[in-house]
Design an enzyme around this catalytic site. Structure first.
Site, PDB file in Angstrom:
ATOM      1  N   GLY A   1     -18.802  39.257  45.818  1.00  0.00           N
ATOM      2  CA  GLY A   1     -17.353  39.193  45.614  1.00  0.00           C
ATOM      3  C   GLY A   1     -16.968  39.653  44.225  1.00  0.00           C
TER       4      GLY A   1
ATOM      5  CG  LEU B   1      -8.630  36.658  39.627  1.00  0.00           C
ATOM      6  CD1 LEU B   1      -7.530  35.661  39.330  1.00  0.00           C
ATOM      7  CD2 LEU B   1      -8.619  37.753  38.575  1.00  0.00           C
ATOM      8  CB  ALA B   2     -14.396  33.621  41.308  1.00  0.00           C
ATOM      9  N   GLY B   3     -15.672  36.355  41.081  1.00  0.00           N
ATOM     10  CA  GLY B   3     -16.857  37.206  41.055  1.00  0.00           C
ATOM     11  C   GLY B   3     -16.772  38.313  40.016  1.00  0.00           C
TER      12      GLY B   3
ATOM     13  CG  HIS C   1       3.177  28.846  49.982  1.00  0.00           C
ATOM     14  ND1 HIS C   1       4.534  28.978  49.937  1.00  0.00           N
ATOM     15  CD2 HIS C   1       2.738  28.958  48.710  1.00  0.00           C
ATOM     16  CE1 HIS C   1       4.895  29.170  48.673  1.00  0.00           C
ATOM     17  NE2 HIS C   1       3.830  29.155  47.914  1.00  0.00           N
TER      18      HIS C   1
ATOM     19  NE  ARG D   1       2.569  26.112  46.333  1.00  0.00           N
ATOM     20  CZ  ARG D   1       1.735  26.990  45.820  1.00  0.00           C
ATOM     21  NH1 ARG D   1       0.482  27.041  46.222  1.00  0.00           N
ATOM     22  NH2 ARG D   1       2.140  27.841  44.904  1.00  0.00           N
TER      23      ARG D   1
ATOM     24  CG  HIS E   1      -0.824  30.322  50.025  1.00  0.00           C
ATOM     25  ND1 HIS E   1      -0.577  31.654  49.882  1.00  0.00           N
ATOM     26  CD2 HIS E   1      -0.861  29.809  48.776  1.00  0.00           C
ATOM     27  CE1 HIS E   1      -0.470  31.933  48.590  1.00  0.00           C
ATOM     28  NE2 HIS E   1      -0.657  30.839  47.903  1.00  0.00           N
TER      29      HIS E   1
ATOM     30  NE  ARG F   1      -4.410  27.223  45.118  1.00  0.00           N
ATOM     31  CZ  ARG F   1      -3.357  27.979  44.762  1.00  0.00           C
ATOM     32  NH1 ARG F   1      -2.845  27.868  43.549  1.00  0.00           N
ATOM     33  NH2 ARG F   1      -2.816  28.818  45.617  1.00  0.00           N
TER      34      ARG F   1
ATOM     35  CG  LEU G   1      -4.167  33.405  39.962  1.00  0.00           C
ATOM     36  CD1 LEU G   1      -3.007  34.215  39.388  1.00  0.00           C
ATOM     37  CD2 LEU G   1      -5.021  34.297  40.850  1.00  0.00           C
TER      38      LEU G   1
HETATM   39  C1  LIG Z   1      -0.205  35.968  48.589  1.00  0.00           C
HETATM   40  C2  LIG Z   1      -0.944  35.060  47.655  1.00  0.00           C
HETATM   41  C3  LIG Z   1      -0.396  34.713  46.430  1.00  0.00           C
HETATM   42  C4  LIG Z   1      -1.086  33.873  45.549  1.00  0.00           C
HETATM   43  N1  LIG Z   1      -0.493  33.569  44.348  1.00  0.00           N
HETATM   44  C5  LIG Z   1      -1.163  32.784  43.482  1.00  0.00           C
HETATM   45  C6  LIG Z   1      -0.603  32.490  42.202  1.00  0.00           C
HETATM   46  O1  LIG Z   1       0.506  32.924  41.871  1.00  0.00           O
HETATM   47  N2  LIG Z   1      -1.316  31.715  41.344  1.00  0.00           N
HETATM   48  C7  LIG Z   1      -2.544  31.227  41.686  1.00  0.00           C
HETATM   49  O2  LIG Z   1      -3.146  30.562  40.850  1.00  0.00           O
HETATM   50  N3  LIG Z   1      -3.097  31.500  42.878  1.00  0.00           N
HETATM   51  C8  LIG Z   1      -2.442  32.257  43.786  1.00  0.00           C
HETATM   52  N4  LIG Z   1      -3.014  32.531  45.011  1.00  0.00           N
HETATM   53  C9  LIG Z   1      -4.395  32.085  45.294  1.00  0.00           C
HETATM   54  C10 LIG Z   1      -5.409  32.993  44.591  1.00  0.00           C
HETATM   55  O3  LIG Z   1      -4.937  34.314  44.601  1.00  0.00           O
HETATM   56  C11 LIG Z   1      -6.791  32.989  45.227  1.00  0.00           C
HETATM   57  O4  LIG Z   1      -7.195  31.699  45.472  1.00  0.00           O
HETATM   58  C12 LIG Z   1      -7.821  33.623  44.299  1.00  0.00           C
HETATM   59  O5  LIG Z   1      -7.380  34.880  43.889  1.00  0.00           O
HETATM   60  C13 LIG Z   1      -9.187  33.721  44.936  1.00  0.00           C
HETATM   61  O6  LIG Z   1     -10.064  34.445  44.090  1.00  0.00           O
HETATM   62  P1  LIG Z   1     -11.602  34.587  44.407  1.00  0.00           P
HETATM   63  O7  LIG Z   1     -12.170  35.403  43.317  1.00  0.00           O
HETATM   64  O8  LIG Z   1     -12.181  33.273  44.668  1.00  0.00           O
HETATM   65  O9  LIG Z   1     -11.689  35.382  45.790  1.00  0.00           O
HETATM   66  P2  LIG Z   1     -11.057  36.775  46.293  1.00  0.00           P
HETATM   67  O10 LIG Z   1     -10.135  37.379  45.329  1.00  0.00           O
HETATM   68  O11 LIG Z   1     -10.568  36.508  47.674  1.00  0.00           O
HETATM   69  O12 LIG Z   1     -12.293  37.744  46.363  1.00  0.00           O
HETATM   70  C14 LIG Z   1     -13.254  37.698  47.373  1.00  0.00           C
HETATM   71  C15 LIG Z   1     -14.261  38.784  47.135  1.00  0.00           C
HETATM   72  O13 LIG Z   1     -15.377  38.573  47.970  1.00  0.00           O
HETATM   73  C16 LIG Z   1     -15.715  39.756  48.639  1.00  0.00           C
HETATM   74  N5  LIG Z   1     -16.359  39.372  49.890  1.00  0.00           N
HETATM   75  C17 LIG Z   1     -15.940  38.454  50.792  1.00  0.00           C
HETATM   76  N6  LIG Z   1     -16.846  38.313  51.764  1.00  0.00           N
HETATM   77  C18 LIG Z   1     -17.865  39.141  51.470  1.00  0.00           C
HETATM   78  C19 LIG Z   1     -19.114  39.436  52.092  1.00  0.00           C
HETATM   79  N7  LIG Z   1     -19.500  38.823  53.205  1.00  0.00           N
HETATM   80  N8  LIG Z   1     -19.894  40.366  51.510  1.00  0.00           N
HETATM   81  C20 LIG Z   1     -19.538  40.980  50.361  1.00  0.00           C
HETATM   82  N9  LIG Z   1     -18.392  40.711  49.730  1.00  0.00           N
HETATM   83  C21 LIG Z   1     -17.562  39.815  50.285  1.00  0.00           C
HETATM   84  C22 LIG Z   1     -14.449  40.520  48.764  1.00  0.00           C
HETATM   85  O14 LIG Z   1     -14.734  41.891  48.901  1.00  0.00           O
HETATM   86  C23 LIG Z   1     -13.779  40.184  47.437  1.00  0.00           C
HETATM   87  O15 LIG Z   1     -14.262  41.056  46.446  1.00  0.00           O
HETATM   88  C24 LIG Z   1      -2.338  33.366  45.901  1.00  0.00           C
HETATM   89  C25 LIG Z   1      -2.892  33.707  47.133  1.00  0.00           C
HETATM   90  C26 LIG Z   1      -2.197  34.517  48.014  1.00  0.00           C
HETATM   91  C27 LIG Z   1      -2.792  34.802  49.368  1.00  0.00           C
END
Ligand SMILES: Cc1cc2nc3c(=O)[nH]c(=O)nc-3n(C[C@H](O)[C@H](O)[C@H](O)COP(=O)(O)OP(=O)(O)OC[C@H]3O[C@@H](n4cnc5c(N)ncnc54)[C@H](O)[C@@H]3O)c2cc1C
Ligand code: SF4
Ligand code: FES
Lengths: 671, 246
Positions: free
Chosen positions: A41, A44-46, A267, A338, A430, A464, A470
Site C-alpha cells: 500500500g 498515507l500510511a504505506g 457518514h 456522525r 465511509h 472516528r 489522515l
Molecule cells: C471520500 C473520503 C473523504 C475522507 N476525508 C477525510 C478527511 O477529511 N480527514 C481524514 O482524516 N480522513 C478522511 N477520510 C479517511 C481517510 O482518507 C482514510 O482513512 C485514509 O486515507 C486511509 O489511508 P491508508 O494509507 O490507510 O490507506 P489507502 O489510502 O486506502 O491506501 C491503500 C493502499 O493499499 C494498496 N492496496 C490495497 N490492497 C492491496 C493489495 N492486495 N495489494 C497491493 N496493494 C494493495 C492500494 O493500492 C493503496 O495504495 C476520508 C475518506 C474518504 C473515503
C-alpha cells in the site's frame, strides 16, 4: 485472552513513548542495508512508511494495485488533518486531542496508542510543510485552521477541499526521492494475494502482476500491511472502487487476529443513491453541517406530493417542516456526531419521510444560512434598507466562498442547483475503525507482520472523529513504525536474504494459483458485481446503521448461502495470464464474502451500543435519554480480536480488556 | 436513451487494435459515463464475451486514474471534469459515442482503454521533491510564513492529478503542463529553493528522454485539463529553466 499482549510500556502516559523510544534496540546503518521490508500500500500510511524506512537505509519493496503510488485512496480525503499545535491559542494540547479522540471513539480505544498519536501530531504538520505541502494560510502567511466534527477547538489543517491529495502527494514525493536512489523498488499494478510465513515469521508475499497475470514471490525480513479500509464490503461506499480487504484478510487467515470488524462509520452527508446502476457514493464534507439545516416534511402527504413532483421543497412553510435533529437534540442540533446524525436520518426515512424516488434522502438546507450571512453582510456594509434579493445575494456570496466547490460537485452529479433548492443527502459507509489487531509496536499477532493506517484497528475505538484518519496514517508511517520495527529487525542483521525457492513460498504460490483457477473455471453465469451487490444489500440492511439479534442471525445465514452460490455460479471471463479486471474483482469479493460473516458475528457478540455500532436491544429505557444508544462498560470494555480457525463461522474470540487510567468513562449525551 | 458505442479493443500491448461497435439501451441521464460502461461490461459478461478493460478507481475526479478519449476529447465533452465525473445527460438519445484510449507514444496502450503512464512517475522521480528526511525535529511549521497569495498559487498548481489529458490532447503530445505544474508548486514556495536549479533541469531532461513532444503554445492542454491547471505554469517553468541555465 492470554495470547493478546498489547506491550504497552510502563510509566506515566505522558512519558511512555519518549522513554520507550530511548530504550528501543537500534539497527546500525550498515546493517540496515542487509534488511528488506515489504510495504503493501502507498496511501498515507504505506507511502509515508516506505519513504521513511528507505531514508533510514532499509531496502523497501512497495506495492499498490493502481498504476502509480499517487493514486491510493487517501487522495480522496477532503476535509483536513488534525494536530494539537494550538496555533489558534484556544487551549488545545496533546491531552485535549487525546481526550477528544478517546471520547469520540466512545471509550473503545487503547489509551497509550491514542496519546502517542496526539503527541506526534504536531511533527506531522512540520514534516509536511517542509516537504512543500501547500496548506491553507491566513493573510499573515501563517497556517490556517478550521474546526471540525463538534470539538471545542480549531485544530484542523487543510488544503482547500483536497487535503488528502496534498498530503499524499507529499508522501509520494518523498517516495520518489527514494525510488530515484534505488532504496524503494516500486511495484505498481501488483496485488498481494497471500503472505508467506517461514518458521512462524512473516517473510514474504505472493503478488500477482496485474498486467501479465504472473504470480511473483517476494521475500523480506518484515511485511507491513497498509492496504486501507474495507468499507466496500457494503458494495456502495465513499471508498475507491478498488479498495478491498484482501491483503488484510489473507494475513488474518495466516494468523493475524482481526479486531472489532463491526465498527464501521456511516457518514451522514453523502449524495443519495439515484438508481440500481449506482457504483459508488460521493461524500459531501461534514463541514456543511456547520451551516446547513437538516429536515424532512412533517406530513406524509407532503412527502408524497414532493416525490410525485407536485410540490417542491421550497413550497413548504416553516411549520410544515420537521427539523428533526434540532427537535431531538436541542443542545447540539445539526452538529451531533456522525453516528447520531446518520441514525436519525435513517429513522425518518424508515418511517416513510424520505424525499426522493428511493425514499432514502433528507434535505440539507442553506436558506437560513444564506439569509443570516446576508443580513450580517448588509449590516457590515451599512445597507440598512437592503431588499430581500440583495440580502440573498450577499449571503449567497459567503456560502459560495465557503462551500463553492462542494456545491458545484453536487450540481454536476445531481443536476440541481443547491443554492435554489435544498440539497438531498443520505448516510453512506465511509470508514472502518476495525482492522488487523496490533500491539503498541503496530505488530499483528503474526511475528514480523505490521499493520498501519486504516488497515489496523488501533486508535479510533468505535467511532472516528473527522480529520483524524489522515493524522493516524501519517503518524504510523512517518513517526511510529520506523522506530518500532527497528526493535524487531535488530535480531535479523545476521539472517541474510530470505530465499524464495523454499517450500513455504511454493505452498503459498500453489494455493493462490488454485484459487485463481477455481474462480476462472466455476463455469457459472453471473457477473461478480451481482454477488457483490447482494452482499452489500444484506450488510446494509442488517449490519448497517442499526442492528438487532434476529437480523444479525439472518445476515450470517444469508451470507453463508451467498458465498456457496458465488463459488458455484460466478462467471469470470478470460484467463489468469493477462489483464483480467473481473478476476481481480472476483478475488476481492470472495474475501468480502468471508469477512462479511465475521463482521455480522462480531456485531452479534457485542450486545451493547457504542459509537457507530447501534444494537437496538441496548438503548436507554427511560429518562431524558430515552431511546438513545446505551453503552455497557461493565461487560464490553474490550477489543474483540478474532482468530481464524479454518472457516469464518468457527472464528475464536479473544478479548483485550481496555483500561482507562487517565480518562473517566462517561455516557455521551447530545440532548 | 439508446446509444451506439464504438470502442477501441486491443488484446495487449503487442497486438493491433480496432474499433468495435456495441449498441446499448436504457441509459439514464443520471448515470455517470463509467456506470454506463459497467452496464455494457455486465452485458458482455452475461453473453460470455470479454468486458472492456479501462482504468478507474476513485470515481470522484481526484485519483487521476480514469483516462478515456471520448468523441475526440480527453475526458469527453464536459469541462473541468474527469471521465468518471462525466454524466450521460451530456449525450443525446440515438448518439454514436467514440471511445478510445489516451494516445501518445509515451503512453503505450496496455489493453483496450488502459495505457501505461509510467513516464509521468519517472519524471517526478527525476526531481519532483524537496530533499528533506523525516526526523521528528524539523523546524516548526509556522517559523516560515509564506504569503497567502503564493501559497494559494502553489496550491492551484499542486492540484494536478497526473491524468495525462494534457498529453493526450496536445498535437505534439507534450507533457509541459504536467511538468510545469510540479515545478511551479515548488517555484512558488520558499522550501526547497536550494535545489530549484537541479529540479527543473532534471525533470525537463527526463521529459525529453521519455519522448514527449515540444510545446508550441496551442493551449489545448489548458482547455482539456480537468483541474484547470493554467498555462501560466508553463511560463513560470520556462523562467525557471532560463535561470537554471544562466
Ligand atoms: C471520500 C473520503 C473523504 C475522507 N476525508 C477525510 C478527511 O477529511 N480527514 C481524514 O482524516 N480522513 C478522511 N477520510 C479517511 C481517510 O482518507 C482514510 O482513512 C485514509 O486515507 C486511509 O489511508 P491508508 O494509507 O490507510 O490507506 P489507502 O489510502 O486506502 O491506501 C491503500 C493502499 O493499499 C494498496 N492496496 C490495497 N490492497 C492491496 C493489495 N492486495 N495489494 C497491493 N496493494 C494493495 C492500494 O493500492 C493503496 O495504495 C476520508 C475518506 C474518504 C473515503
Ligand atoms: S496538468 Fe491537468 S491534464 Fe495534465 S496531468 Fe495534470 S490534471 Fe491532468
Ligand atoms: S476514477 Fe479517479 S479521477 Fe476518475
Amino acid at each position: 485472552m492470554s495470547t493478546l499482549d498489547s506491550k504497552v510500556p510502563e510509566g506515566p502516559l505522558k512519558d511512555k513513548w519518549t522513554t520507550y523510544k530511548d530504550k528501543i534496540d537500534l539497527v546500525n546503518p550498515a546493517n540496515k542495508r542487509k534488511i528488506d521490508i515489504i510495504v503493501i500500500g502507498t496511501g498515507l500510511a504505506g507511502g509515508s512508511a516506505s519513504a521513511t524506512l528507505a531514508e533510514q537505509g532499509y531496502n523497501v519493496k512497495a506495492f499498490c494495485y493502481q498504476d502509480s503510488p499517487r493514486r491510493a485512496h487517501s487522495i480522496a480525503a477532503q476535509g483536513g488533518i488534525n494536530a494539537a499545535k494550538n496555533y489558534q491559542g484556544d487551549g488545545d494540547s496533546n491531552y485535549r486531542l487525546f481526550y477528544d479522540t478517546v471520547k469520540g471513539g466512545d471509550y473503545r480505544s487503547r489509551e497509550a496508542n491514542v496519546y502517542r498519536l496526539a503527541e506526534v501530531s504536531g511533527n506531522i504538520i512540520d514534516q509536511c510543510v517542509a516537504q512543500g505541502v501547500p496548506f491553507a494560510r491566513d493573510y499573515g502567511g501563517l497556517l490556517d485552521n478550521r474546526s471540525f466534527g463538534g470539538v471545542l477547538v480549531s485544530r484542523t489543517f487543510y488544503a482547500k477541499g483536497q487535503t488528502g491529495q496534498q498530503l499524499l502527494l507529499g508522501a509520494y514525493s518523498a517516495m520518489n526521492r527514494q525510488i530515484a536512489r534505488g532504496k524503494i523498488e516500486m511495484y505498481n499494478r501488483h496485488e498481494m494475494l497471500d503472505i508467506v510465513k517461514v518458521d512462524g515469521k512473516a517473510r514474504g508475499i505472493i503478488a500477482r502482476n496485474l498486467i501479465t497475470g504472473e504470480l511473483e514471490r517476494h521475500s523480506a525480513h518484515a511485511v507491513v500491511i497498509a492496504s486501507g479500509g474495507y468499507g466496500n464490503l457494503y458494495f456502495l461506499s465513499t471508498n475507491a472502487m478498488g479498495s478491498n480487504v484482501t491483503a488484510a484478510w489473507k494475513t488474518h487467515k495466516k494468523g493475524a487476529f482481526f479486531a472489532n470488524p463491526c465498527f464501521t462509520q456511516i457518514h451522514p452527508t453523502c449524495i443519495p443513491r439515484s438508481g440500481d446502476y449506482q457504483s459508488k457514493l460521493t461524500l459531501m464534507s461534514e463541514s456543511l453541517r456547520n451551516d446547513g439545516r437538516i429536515w424532512v416534511p412533517a406530513k406524509l402527504e407532503d412527502v408524497m406530493a414532493i416525490r410525485e413532483g407536485k410540490k417542491k421543497p421550497t413550497d413548504l412553510s416553516e411549520d410544515e417542516r420537521d427539523y428533526y435533529l434540532e427537535r431531538r437534540y436541542p443542545a447540539f442540533g445539526n452538529l451531533v456526531p456522525r453516528d447520531v446524525a446518520s441514525r436519525a436520518a435513517k429513522e425518518r426515512c424508515d418511517a416513510g419521510y424520505g424525499v426522493n424516488k428511493t425514499g432514502e434522502a433528507v434535505y440539507l438546507d442553506f436558506k437560513s444560512a444564506i439569509e443570516r450571512y446576508g443580513k450580517e453582510q448588509a449590516k457590515i456594509h451599512n445597507e440598512k434598507d437592503a431588499s430581500a434579493q440583495r440580502i440573498y445575494d450577499l449571503g449567497k456570496d459567503i456560502v459560495e466562498a465557503k462551500y463553492g466547490n462542494l456545491f458545484q460537485m453536487y450540481e454536476k452529479i445531481v443536476d440541481e442547483d443547491p443554492y435554489k433548492t435544498p440539497m438531498m443527502i443520505y448516510p453512506a459507509t465511509h470508514y472502518t475503525m476495525g482492522g488487523l489487531w496490533v500491539d503498541y509496536n503496530l505488530m499483528t499477532t503474526v511475528e514480523g507482520c505490521y499493520a498501519i493506517g486504516e488497515a489496523n484497528f488501533s486508535d479510533h475505538g468505535a467511532n472516528r472523529l473527522g480529520a483524524s484518519a489522515l493524522m493516524q496514517g501519517l503518524a504510523d508511517g512517518y513517526f511510529v513504525l520506523p522506530y518500532t520495527i527497528g526493535d524487531y529487525l535488530s535480531d535479523d542483521i545476521r539472517t541474510g536474504r530470505i530465499p524464495t525457492d523454499t517450500d513455504a513460498f511454493e505452498e503459498a504460490e500453489n494455493s493462490v494459483k488454485t484459487t485463481l483457477d477455481k474462480l476462472i473455471n466455476t463455469g457459472g453465469t453471473k457477473a461478480v458485481d451481482y454477488f457483490h451487490k447482494k452482499l452489500g444489500n444484506i450488510i446494509w440492511n442488517k449490519v448497517g446503521m442499526s442492528r438487532n439479534e434476529a437480523g444479525l442471525k439472518e445476515a450470517i445465514a444469508e451470507i453463508q448461502e451467498l458465498r456457496a452460490d458465488f463459488w458455484k455460479n460466478v462467471r469470470v471471463p478470460g484467463g489468469t495470464h493477462e489483464v483480467n479486471r473481473e478476476l481481480e474483482k472476483a478475488g476481492r469479493v470472495a474475501d468480502f464474502l468471508e469477512l462479511g460473516e465475521l463482521f455480522a458475528q462480531d456485531a452479534l457478540t457485542r450486545e451493547e451500543s457504542c459509537g457507530g455500532h447501534f444494537r437496538e436491544e441496548s438503548v436507554e429505557i427511560d429518562g431524558p435519554q430515552k431511546g438513545e444508544a446505551k453503552r455497557d462498560d461493565e461487560n464490553f470494555t474490550f477489543v474483540s480480536a478474532w482468530e481464524y480457525k479454518g472457516n469464518p463461522s468457527e472464528s475464536q474470540l479473544h478479548k483485550e480488556e481496555l483500561k482507562y487510567e487517565n480518562i473517566e468513562l462517561k455516557q455521551r449525551s447530545y440532548k | 436513451m439508446n446509444l451506439t458505442l464504438k470502442i477501441w479493443r486491443q488484446e495487449d500491448a503487442k497486438s493491433p487494435g480496432k474499433m468495435v461497435t456495441y449498441p446499448i439501451s436504457n441509459i439514464e441521464g443520471h448515470m455517470s459515463f463509467l456506470e454506463m460502461m459497467d452496464i455494457l461490461n455486465d452485458e458482455l459478461i452475461e453473453k460470455g464475451e470479454e468486458p472492456v478493460a479501462f482504468d478507474h478507481d476513485c470515481r470522484e475526479g481526484i485519483c487521476g486514474m480514469c483516462s478515456m478519449y471520448i468523441n475526440g476529447e480527453a475526458h469527453g465533452p464536459d469541462r473541468r471534469v474527469t471521465t468518471c465525473q462525466l454524466h450521460m445527460r451530456m449525450f443525446k438519445d440515438g448518439e454514436t459515442i467514440h471511445i478510445e484510449p489516451f494516445r501518445a507514444n509515451s503512453f503505450p496502450v496496455l489493453k483496450d482503454l488502459m495505457v501505461d503512464r509510467g513516464a509521468f512517475d519517472r519524471i517526478q522521480q527525476a526531481g519532483g521533491y524537496i530533499s528533506v528526511n523525516t526526523s521528528g525535529n524539523t523546524q516548526d511549521a509556522n517559523s516560515l510564513p509564506i504569503p497567502k497569495a503564493d501559497a494559494d498559487l502553489a496550491m492551484d498548481a499542486a492540484t494536478c492529478i497526473g491524468c495525462g489529458a494534457c498529453v493526450a490532447t496536445c498535437k505534439n503530445s507534450s507533457a509541459m503542463l504536467f511538468v510545469s505544474a510540479k515545478v511551479s508548486q515548488y517555484a512558488l514556495l520558499p522550501q526547497g529553493r536550494v535545489e530549484a536549479k537541479d529540479r527543473v533541469l532534471n525533470m525537463v531532461n527526463q521529459m525529453d528522454i521519455e519522448g514527449f513532444g515540444n510545446c508550441t503554445n496551442t493551449g489545448a492542454c489548458e482547455v482539456e485539463c480537468p483541474k484547470g491547471i493554467s498555462l501560466d505554469n508553463i511560463a513560470r517553468m520556462n523562467r525557471e529553466l532560463i535561470k537554471a541555465k544562466a
